[in-house]
Design an enzyme around this catalytic site. Structure first.
Site, PDB file in Angstrom:
ATOM      1  N   SER A   1      -2.136   2.210  -4.728  1.00  0.00           N
ATOM      2  CA  SER A   1      -1.485   3.359  -4.089  1.00  0.00           C
ATOM      3  C   SER A   1      -0.141   2.956  -3.507  1.00  0.00           C
ATOM      4  O   SER A   1       0.109   1.776  -3.232  1.00  0.00           O
ATOM      5  CB  SER A   1      -2.375   3.912  -2.977  1.00  0.00           C
ATOM      6  N   CYS A   2       0.691   3.950  -3.285  1.00  0.00           N
ATOM      7  CA  CYS A   2       2.006   3.786  -2.668  1.00  0.00           C
ATOM      8  C   CYS A   2       1.829   3.088  -1.317  1.00  0.00           C
ATOM      9  O   CYS A   2       0.910   3.436  -0.584  1.00  0.00           O
ATOM     10  CB  CYS A   2       2.619   5.172  -2.491  1.00  0.00           C
ATOM     11  N   PRO A   3       2.626   2.116  -0.999  1.00  0.00           N
ATOM     12  CA  PRO A   3       3.847   1.631  -1.648  1.00  0.00           C
ATOM     13  C   PRO A   3       3.636   0.387  -2.517  1.00  0.00           C
ATOM     14  O   PRO A   3       4.596  -0.256  -2.909  1.00  0.00           O
ATOM     15  CB  PRO A   3       4.729   1.292  -0.468  1.00  0.00           C
TER      16      PRO A   3
END
Length: 81
Positions: free
Chosen positions: A16-18
């Site tokens: 997942s981001c980041p």
């Protein structure tokens, strides 16, 4: 589709981001200037984050492609570290 040539591949699928961007930054700094990194991501935020990062750095986003929930980026390493 003819895929651009690349020197290293980084698969960040499932992250997942980041994390896809952070891992791409680390991988780019391990390449020599002019070499190409292929990044595979499944996080939709990468569609925003990676082009924004390359736009602010001297790395070049050569091409992007998406299929079946996967986002693929080819980035040429710039000269700055």
């Amino acid at each position: 589709m003819t895929e651009p040539t690349f020197d290293q591949e980084l698969d960040t699928s499932g992250l997942s981001c980041p994390m896809p961007l952070l891992k791409a930054k680390v991988a780019l700094h391990q390449l020599l200037p002019g070499q190409v990194l292929k990044v595979i991501a499944t996080d939709a935020g990468s569609l925003r984050d990676i082009p924004a990062y390359t736009g602010l750095s001297d790395h070049e986003l050569i091409d992007t492609f998406s299929e079946e929930g996967r986002y693929i980026f080819w980035i040429r390493r710039g000269h700055s570290v």
